[in-house]
Design an enzyme around this catalytic site. Sequence first.
Site, PDB file in Angstrom:
ATOM      1  N   HIS A  28      -9.005 -10.801   2.714  1.00 26.25           N
ATOM      2  CA  HIS A  28      -9.551 -11.983   2.045  1.00 26.25           C
ATOM      3  C   HIS A  28      -8.664 -13.187   2.365  1.00 26.25           C
ATOM      4  O   HIS A  28      -7.983 -13.722   1.487  1.00 26.25           O
ATOM      5  CB  HIS A  28      -9.656 -11.768   0.535  1.00 26.25           C
ATOM      6  CG  HIS A  28     -10.665 -10.744   0.161  1.00 26.25           C
ATOM      7  ND1 HIS A  28     -12.014 -11.000   0.147  1.00 26.25           N
ATOM      8  CD2 HIS A  28     -10.524  -9.440  -0.174  1.00 26.25           C
ATOM      9  CE1 HIS A  28     -12.665  -9.899  -0.197  1.00 26.25           C
ATOM     10  NE2 HIS A  28     -11.788  -8.940  -0.383  1.00 26.25           N
ATOM     11  N   THR A  78       2.163   2.041   0.674  1.00 25.76           N
ATOM     12  CA  THR A  78       2.447   0.609   0.617  1.00 25.76           C
ATOM     13  C   THR A  78       3.738   0.242   1.325  1.00 25.76           C
ATOM     14  O   THR A  78       4.015  -0.942   1.521  1.00 25.76           O
ATOM     15  CB  THR A  78       2.544   0.134  -0.845  1.00 25.76           C
ATOM     16  OG1 THR A  78       3.614   0.854  -1.483  1.00 25.76           O
ATOM     17  CG2 THR A  78       1.238   0.358  -1.585  1.00 25.76           C
ATOM     18  N   LYS A  79       4.557   1.254   1.659  1.00 21.42           N
ATOM     19  CA  LYS A  79       5.807   1.003   2.381  1.00 21.42           C
ATOM     20  C   LYS A  79       6.005   2.105   3.414  1.00 21.42           C
ATOM     21  O   LYS A  79       5.404   3.175   3.325  1.00 21.42           O
ATOM     22  CB  LYS A  79       6.998   0.917   1.435  1.00 21.42           C
ATOM     23  CG  LYS A  79       7.291   2.201   0.697  1.00 21.42           C
ATOM     24  CD  LYS A  79       8.455   2.034  -0.239  1.00 21.42           C
ATOM     25  CE  LYS A  79       8.737   3.382  -0.920  1.00 21.42           C
ATOM     26  NZ  LYS A  79       9.894   3.339  -1.765  1.00 21.42           N
TER      27      LYS A  79
END
Length: 185
Positions: free
Chosen positions: A117, A162-163
């Site tokens: 987005h 996420t990591k």
Amino acid sequence: MFLTWLWTCFNRFNAMYMWGIALGENSVFCGKAIFFKAENSQISIGNNCIFVSDANSKNLIGINRPCIINTQKPGAIITIGDNSGFSGTVLGATVKIVIGKDVKCGANTTIIDSDWHPEDSRSGIPKPIFIEDNVWLGANVVVLKGVTIGVNTVIGANSIVTKSMPANVIAAGNPCVVIKSIKNG
């Protein structure tokens, strides 16, 4: 068997001639995959890869969507190594996604290098993803931007990565964390 051959022929034609995707030899498609390649971007798929997009396939975990391979911006790159397999997997690149050899993506995995987005000020900057050789992503795993997953690592089902994860570990959770080390080979 005939239906798989037919889908393979259709998808090879669609990928190579309609979208200009570099597709290696002997890749197999079960069901219709969806491709989109932005202008001046690159998608390269290695040899002997398998893409399962048919909910009625032999994958009994349950595929709820076709494989979708897409670049969204000029200059974006998706590279898939040899002998990798995907079941209802979405690969979405605005920058870069590199998948090594012998990678297994379980049912309904998602690998995206951006927040998708860009018009929203809360979205961060897209960052490349690197999934090294012999990684196994369990069903419904989501790999987010900026992540590297090391060689031989297993990511448990329903994890959100996420990591970056090191090589030779089992990791799982939301967010994904290392659970234990595994012996190499």
